[in-house]
Design an enzyme around this catalytic site. Structure first.
Site, PDB file in Angstrom:
ATOM      1  N   ASP A 155     -77.434  27.946   2.279  1.00  0.00           N
ATOM      2  CA  ASP A 155     -75.977  27.766   2.352  1.00  0.00           C
ATOM      3  C   ASP A 155     -75.626  26.342   2.738  1.00  0.00           C
ATOM      4  O   ASP A 155     -74.559  26.073   3.278  1.00  0.00           O
ATOM      5  CB  ASP A 155     -75.370  28.752   3.348  1.00  0.00           C
ATOM      6  N   LYS A 191     -75.259  22.050  -1.925  1.00  0.00           N
ATOM      7  CA  LYS A 191     -75.629  22.833  -3.116  1.00  0.00           C
ATOM      8  C   LYS A 191     -76.662  22.114  -3.984  1.00  0.00           C
ATOM      9  O   LYS A 191     -77.453  22.755  -4.653  1.00  0.00           O
ATOM     10  CB  LYS A 191     -74.378  23.189  -3.921  1.00  0.00           C
ATOM     11  N   ASP A 224     -76.026  31.380  -1.267  1.00  0.00           N
ATOM     12  CA  ASP A 224     -74.572  31.486  -1.298  1.00  0.00           C
ATOM     13  C   ASP A 224     -74.025  30.505  -2.341  1.00  0.00           C
ATOM     14  O   ASP A 224     -74.673  29.519  -2.703  1.00  0.00           O
ATOM     15  CB  ASP A 224     -73.987  31.156   0.081  1.00  0.00           C
ATOM     16  N   ASN A 225     -72.823  30.782  -2.846  1.00  0.00           N
ATOM     17  CA  ASN A 225     -72.055  29.828  -3.650  1.00  0.00           C
ATOM     18  C   ASN A 225     -72.660  29.468  -4.997  1.00  0.00           C
ATOM     19  O   ASN A 225     -72.487  28.337  -5.478  1.00  0.00           O
ATOM     20  CB  ASN A 225     -71.821  28.529  -2.878  1.00  0.00           C
ATOM     21  N   GLU A 243     -65.216  33.069  -0.150  1.00  0.00           N
ATOM     22  CA  GLU A 243     -64.687  33.556   1.134  1.00  0.00           C
ATOM     23  C   GLU A 243     -63.176  33.347   1.258  1.00  0.00           C
ATOM     24  O   GLU A 243     -62.653  32.299   0.921  1.00  0.00           O
ATOM     25  CB  GLU A 243     -65.406  32.873   2.312  1.00  0.00           C
TER      26      GLU A 243
HETATM   27  C1  LIG Z   1     -79.797  18.812   4.151  1.00  0.00           C
HETATM   28  N1  LIG Z   1     -79.258  19.732   5.142  1.00  0.00           N
HETATM   29  N2  LIG Z   1     -80.017  20.373   6.033  1.00  0.00           N
HETATM   30  C2  LIG Z   1     -79.195  21.115   6.788  1.00  0.00           C
HETATM   31  C3  LIG Z   1     -77.854  20.942   6.377  1.00  0.00           C
HETATM   32  C4  LIG Z   1     -76.624  21.442   6.803  1.00  0.00           C
HETATM   33  C5  LIG Z   1     -75.483  21.011   6.159  1.00  0.00           C
HETATM   34  C6  LIG Z   1     -74.122  21.467   6.638  1.00  0.00           C
HETATM   35  O1  LIG Z   1     -74.171  22.791   7.175  1.00  0.00           O
HETATM   36  C7  LIG Z   1     -73.102  21.426   5.547  1.00  0.00           C
HETATM   37  C8  LIG Z   1     -72.111  20.461   5.575  1.00  0.00           C
HETATM   38  C9  LIG Z   1     -71.193  20.410   4.515  1.00  0.00           C
HETATM   39  C10 LIG Z   1     -71.297  21.286   3.431  1.00  0.00           C
HETATM   40  C11 LIG Z   1     -72.322  22.250   3.431  1.00  0.00           C
HETATM   41  C12 LIG Z   1     -72.543  23.139   2.246  1.00  0.00           C
HETATM   42  N3  LIG Z   1     -71.566  24.172   2.030  1.00  0.00           N
HETATM   43  C13 LIG Z   1     -70.592  23.958   1.133  1.00  0.00           C
HETATM   44  O2  LIG Z   1     -70.448  22.862   0.597  1.00  0.00           O
HETATM   45  C14 LIG Z   1     -69.661  25.076   0.824  1.00  0.00           C
HETATM   46  C15 LIG Z   1     -68.457  24.774   0.191  1.00  0.00           C
HETATM   47  C16 LIG Z   1     -67.553  25.779  -0.126  1.00  0.00           C
HETATM   48  C17 LIG Z   1     -66.266  25.429  -0.811  1.00  0.00           C
HETATM   49  C18 LIG Z   1     -65.820  26.189  -1.882  1.00  0.00           C
HETATM   50  C19 LIG Z   1     -64.620  25.882  -2.510  1.00  0.00           C
HETATM   51  C20 LIG Z   1     -63.874  24.789  -2.078  1.00  0.00           C
HETATM   52  F1  LIG Z   1     -62.713  24.478  -2.663  1.00  0.00           F
HETATM   53  C21 LIG Z   1     -64.322  24.005  -1.000  1.00  0.00           C
HETATM   54  C22 LIG Z   1     -65.521  24.331  -0.372  1.00  0.00           C
HETATM   55  C23 LIG Z   1     -67.825  27.122   0.191  1.00  0.00           C
HETATM   56  C24 LIG Z   1     -69.043  27.429   0.818  1.00  0.00           C
HETATM   57  O3  LIG Z   1     -69.380  28.716   1.127  1.00  0.00           O
HETATM   58  C25 LIG Z   1     -69.970  26.422   1.128  1.00  0.00           C
HETATM   59  O4  LIG Z   1     -71.158  26.775   1.710  1.00  0.00           O
HETATM   60  C26 LIG Z   1     -73.210  22.327   4.491  1.00  0.00           C
HETATM   61  C27 LIG Z   1     -75.553  20.137   5.084  1.00  0.00           C
HETATM   62  C28 LIG Z   1     -76.782  19.645   4.648  1.00  0.00           C
HETATM   63  C29 LIG Z   1     -77.930  20.056   5.310  1.00  0.00           C
HETATM   64 MG   LIG Z   2     -71.410  28.897   1.590  1.00  0.00          MG
END
Ligand SMILES: Cn1ncc2cc([C@H](O)c3cccc(CNC(=O)c4cc(-c5ccc(F)cc5)cc(O)c4O)c3)ccc21
Ligand SMILES: [Mg+2]
Length: 214
Positions: A141, A144, A169-170, A199
């Site tokens: 999650d 992406k 997810d997603n 969600e």
């Molecule tokens: C490398 N590494 N290692 C650990 C680690 C942890 C992170 C952060 O937890 C992190 C920060 C920012 C974004 C995310 C990904 N999640 C998303 O981008 C997402 C978007 C949407 C959505 C959908 C529609 C929209 F209009 C806007 C956002 C719905 C969703 O359920 C999502 O999960 C995860 C990042 C890289 C990492």
């Molecule tokens: Mg997600």
């Protein structure tokens, strides 16, 4: 100074949820995100699919990529058997700080190891740092465009065994096209798509469940 969305989400948990009751933490977050402010938690509709897959696998070792505020961490950890371990990776220190407090409010800190850092750096260190041989269940999650490289990395590091379940997810919104193409065409996985919604919205999204064949 301005509060952040994760800080406001934590405030809603501390105001509306009961310490030590994970379901009340999930309910407080889902109500906050439905009525006050959208946030990218897996949510209750996809969360019920997550619950059913976790319950079916009944994992002793879990890896979560992308903690954010800890909603799915709490959801998964609340279903784990007594000595099971969940390792969750979060690279953003602000998200990690909030997630620790959400996980603690749910009373699940003993089941969860939140590791601050990037998946690409930590996946190769799982065995030596945490004494993991293989994961029974992985929840993807995070970014992406990291789903595919990190899945290949987990394969290369020998962290997957015959029967390990990956749940992503997603896969529709925002979408993970390269991951889906790989996992659905690879003879090393048996995949199944669970249609759902993004969600807190009516937009289509879904979870992809993939079983590693060894
Ligand atoms: C490398 N590494 N290692 C650990 C680690 C942890 C992170 C952060 O937890 C992190 C920060 C920012 C974004 C995310 C990904 N999640 C998303 O981008 C997402 C978007 C949407 C959505 C959908 C529609 C929209 F209009 C806007 C956002 C719905 C969703 O359920 C999502 O999960 C995860 C990042 C890289 C990492
Ligand atoms: Mg997600």
């Amino acid at each position: 100074t301005q509060s952040t969305r994760p800080q406001r989400l934590l405030g809603a948990v501390q105001k509306n949820a009961t310490r030590g009751q994970p379901h009340s933490v999930l309910k407080a977050i889902d109500q906050f995100c439905t009525h006050t402010e959208w946030a990218m938690n897996v949510g209750d509709e996809k969360g019920c699919i997550l619950d059913s897959v976790v319950s079916e696998v009944n994992p002793a070792t879990v890896l979560e990529l992308g903690t954010y505020c800890g909603y799915s961490t709490v959801r998964i950890a609340s279903l784990l058997p007594p000595h099971a371990k969940l390792i969750t990776l979060e690279f953003n220190p602000d998200f990690a700080a909030i997630a620790r407090q959400v996980i603690a409010w749910a009373g699940l800190e003993d089941k969860v190891q939140l590791v601050e850092g990037a998946s690409g750096d930590w996946i190769p260190k799982m065995k030596e740092q945490f004494g993991i041989t293989t994961f029974d269940f992985v929840f993807l999650d995070h970014w992406k465009d990291r789903y595919l490289p990190d899945t290949k990395l987990m394969e290369e590091c020998g962290l997957l065994r015959k029967g390990t379940v990956l749940l992503a997810d997603n896969v529709i919104c925002p979408g993970t096209p390269d991951y889906l193409e790989y996992i659905r065409n690879s003879p090393r996985y048996k995949s199944q798509y669970f249609k759902s919604h993004l969600e807190y919205t009516k937009v289509e999204d879904g979870l992809e469940k993939s079983v590693f064949q060894g």
